[in-house]
Design a protein around this motif. Structure first.
Motif, short mmCIF file in Angstrom:
data_model
loop_
_atom_site.label_atom_id
_atom_site.label_comp_id
_atom_site.label_asym_id
_atom_site.label_seq_id
_atom_site.Cartn_x
_atom_site.Cartn_y
_atom_site.Cartn_z
N GLU A 41 6.05 6.93 -1.87
CA GLU A 41 6.21 7.76 -3.07
C GLU A 41 5.47 7.21 -4.27
O GLU A 41 5.86 7.47 -5.41
CB GLU A 41 7.70 7.99 -3.39
N GLU A 42 4.37 6.50 -4.01
CA GLU A 42 3.58 5.97 -5.13
C GLU A 42 3.02 7.10 -5.98
O GLU A 42 3.03 7.03 -7.21
CB GLU A 42 2.43 5.10 -4.60
N GLU A 43 2.58 8.16 -5.33
CA GLU A 43 1.92 9.26 -6.05
C GLU A 43 2.90 10.08 -6.89
O GLU A 43 2.49 10.97 -7.63
CB GLU A 43 1.15 10.17 -5.08
N VAL A 44 4.20 9.81 -6.75
CA VAL A 44 5.16 10.49 -7.63
C VAL A 44 5.91 9.48 -8.48
O VAL A 44 6.99 9.76 -9.00
CB VAL A 44 6.13 11.39 -6.84
N GLY A 60 0.86 -1.19 0.00
CA GLY A 60 0.00 0.00 0.00
C GLY A 60 0.89 1.23 0.00
O GLY A 60 2.11 1.11 0.02
N HIS A 61 0.27 2.43 -0.04
CA HIS A 61 1.09 3.64 0.06
C HIS A 61 0.46 4.63 1.03
O HIS A 61 -0.75 4.82 1.04
CB HIS A 61 1.36 4.26 -1.31
N TYR A 62 1.34 5.25 1.85
CA TYR A 62 0.87 6.21 2.85
C TYR A 62 1.04 7.65 2.36
O TYR A 62 0.67 8.58 3.06
CB TYR A 62 1.60 5.99 4.19
N ALA A 119 -9.42 7.52 0.67
CA ALA A 119 -9.62 6.36 -0.21
C ALA A 119 -8.30 5.93 -0.85
O ALA A 119 -8.09 4.76 -1.13
CB ALA A 119 -10.65 6.69 -1.29
N ASP A 120 -7.42 6.89 -1.11
CA ASP A 120 -6.18 6.66 -1.88
C ASP A 120 -4.99 7.13 -1.09
O ASP A 120 -4.58 8.27 -1.22
CB ASP A 120 -6.32 7.40 -3.23
N ASP A 121 -4.35 6.31 -0.26
CA ASP A 121 -4.67 4.91 -0.07
C ASP A 121 -4.70 4.59 1.41
O ASP A 121 -4.74 3.44 1.81
CB ASP A 121 -3.61 4.09 -0.84
N LYS A 122 -4.67 5.63 2.27
CA LYS A 122 -4.56 5.35 3.71
C LYS A 122 -5.73 4.51 4.21
O LYS A 122 -5.54 3.53 4.93
CB LYS A 122 -4.45 6.65 4.50
N SER A 155 -4.98 -3.25 -1.91
CA SER A 155 -6.25 -2.52 -1.98
C SER A 155 -5.92 -1.07 -2.29
O SER A 155 -5.63 -0.28 -1.39
CB SER A 155 -7.01 -2.63 -0.65
N ASP A 156 -5.91 -0.73 -3.56
CA ASP A 156 -5.61 0.64 -3.99
C ASP A 156 -6.31 0.91 -5.32
O ASP A 156 -5.85 1.70 -6.13
CB ASP A 156 -4.09 0.82 -4.11
N THR A 157 -7.42 0.20 -5.52
CA THR A 157 -8.20 0.36 -6.75
C THR A 157 -9.68 0.45 -6.36
O THR A 157 -10.00 0.46 -5.17
CB THR A 157 -7.99 -0.84 -7.70
MN MN Z 1 -3.26 4.80 -4.73
#
Ligand code: MN
Ligand code: BES
Ligand code: MN
Length: 465
Positions: free
Chosen positions: A157-160, A85-87, A124-127, A184-186
């Protein structure tokens, strides 16, 4: 299993409070000004894993933002699930469009979420989504009902674009060894139509710079005689699509895998209410590539979009100026078997060829990722299917997603492990937009579903031996 579900019921309010605390941290990975907050969020993720009962919890530095790791090993004969997941979160701007503060979570009811939804950036995305896994794990451990080994890898750093993650996977391949990656990120279609994501689009993200004269000029003295980079950039961008909204870059579609008429028929059987879609977005008409439906345009077809464009005078009032430069950020969403590097090359070559000799063009590559399709004939897919069917009372349908998660193809490439994309968000959750929210129904349903996944997965793997 009953004990696990009772534990979840009994601790619902605390789970929510803990998530709200996490949502109060502005972990914006794109903005260097928030580096300390990102790191503070990593520490809180680590603490939540420790409290839930994970061992060997560590905050591991990378050349970018840290990765949080934790695990529970129950036996070498049991299968191992790696939860990713990503925080980190997207920047919240424009701030004035938020009804409440992006990092000041509040619960509000809506027509779609009569139980309430949590309004906050990252809900929702993604915490909100990865936290369901931490809580489901806590419940299974507390009730002595964890049937698999578990590893957590929660990145920042998923969002970058997860630029440093390939290196991280290479450096830590043995620590991360597992049988399946669970993410779970969709999104799913709706609460009445649960779905499992079986594909993600790839990405090539570029920035272009068009330079005309060496400095901004008086638009009366020079206008009409010297190339205006903003005019020219607008024309070049317009030339990237034809009248059917096909992308005009030569070779762009060469590697696109054709989807069979049967597959297209099946994907268009998914419930989709175009009128509701238009109403939600307040648009008169949908818009896209000729010959494809909205569901197809957002999943199996590649796209090219300007994400931002600037240059010249954009302040108050009017200034008569012929700008020296113009810029744009452009993203291309890719589908199997397009290669982001090849596409970036094709783009750069074509974009340069569109420029008249009166300007200079630079194309700078930001980041990218490969597209992926996940299989539906594996024990892990079947386990996710059964888990959702059990929790929702209805069998989920497979659906390809339009977004990208760059690490998913890397998991396959570096670790040789496939992913299950069991997400619980909705397209209407406003991820990356103002007023992002996550329905409480989905948060709790996710926590309830995850232990079933572990149970069925362990059973299916044991049965296969
Ligand atoms: Mn995400
Ligand atoms: N969680 C999304 C991706 C997503 C959302 C996939 C909904 C499918 C359905 C993820 O956080 C995301 O936003 N990814 C970026 C990747 C990019 C920054 C490299 C994206 O898709 O723009
Ligand atoms: Mn995102």
């Amino acid at each position: 299993m009953q004990a696990v579900q009772s534990y979840i019921q009994a601790n619902r309010d605390r789970f929510l409070e803990e998530l709200l605390d996490m949502l109060r941290i502005p972990s914006i990975s794109a903005d260097p000004a928030y580096k300390a907050e990102v790191s503070k969020n990593a520490d809180l993720v680590a603490e939540s894993l420790r409290k839930a009962g994970a061992d060997n919890v560590r905050v591991i530095p990378t050349a970018g933002h840290p990765v949080v790791y934790g695990e529970k090993r129950i036996g070498p004969d049991k299968p191992t699930v790696l939860v990713y997941g990503h925080y980190d979160v997207q920047p919240p701007d424009p701030l004035d469009l938020w009804t409440s503060g992006p990092f000041d979570p509040v619960i509000r009811q809506t027509d779609l979420h009569p139980e309430g939804a949590i309004y906050a950036r990252g809900s929702a995305d993604d915490k909100g989504q990865f936290f369901m896994h931490v809580k489901a794990f806590e419940a299974m451990l507390a009730e002595n009902a964890l049937p698999c080994n578990v590893k957590f890898m929660i990145e920042g750093e998923e969002e970058v674009g997860s630029a440093h993650l390939e290196q991280f996977l290479n450096d830590n391949a043995s620590m991360l060894g597992c049988d399946v990656i669970l993410i779970s990120d969709t999104h799913m279609i709706s609460r009445d139509t649960p779905s499992i994501t079986v594909g993600l689009r790839g990405l090539s993200y570029v920035e272009v710079e068009v330079t005309g004269p060496c400095k901004d000029l008086h638009s009366g003295l020079y206008g009409g005689a010297v190339a205006n980079p903003v005019n020219i950039l607008a024309k070049m961008i317009a030339a990237l699509h034809d009248e059917n909204n096909h992308i005009t870059i030569p070779g762009f579609y060469d590697d696109v895998l054709t989807v069979t008429p049967e597959e297209r028929k099946a994907m268009n059987e998914a419930p989709f209410d175009e009128a509701a879609y238009r109403k939600e977005l307040q648009i008169q008409m949908v818009h896209g590539e000729a010959g494809y439906t909205t569901l197809e345009r957002t999943s199996i077809r590649p796209t090219l979009d300007v994400n931002g464009i600037w240059g010249g005078y954009t302040g108050e009032g009017a200034k008569t100026v012929l700008p020296a430069k113009a810029f744009a950020k452009i993203s291309m969403r890719l589908v199997p078997n397009q290669d982001p590097e090849k596409i970036t090359d094709l783009f750069a070559r074509h974009f340069n060829s569109l420029a008249p000799p009166s300007v200079e063009v630079k194309v700078h590559y930001h980041h990218g990722g490969y597209p992926v399709v996940t299989p539906t004939d594996t024990p892990e897919y079947l386990a996710a299917h059964k888990a959702m069917e059990k929790a929702f009372g209805k069998a989920p349908i497979p659906q390809r997603g339009g977004g990208s998660i760059p690490i998913v193809p890397l998991f396959e490439k570096v670790l040789g492990v496939k992913t299950v994309l069991m997400g619980f968000g909705l397209d209407t959750d406003s991820v990356h937009s103002p007023n992002e929210h996550y329905g409480l129904f989905f948060f709790y349903k996710g926590i309830e579903t995850i232990p079933y996944f572990y149970q069925y997965y362990a059973e299916l793997k044991a049965g296969a031996k």
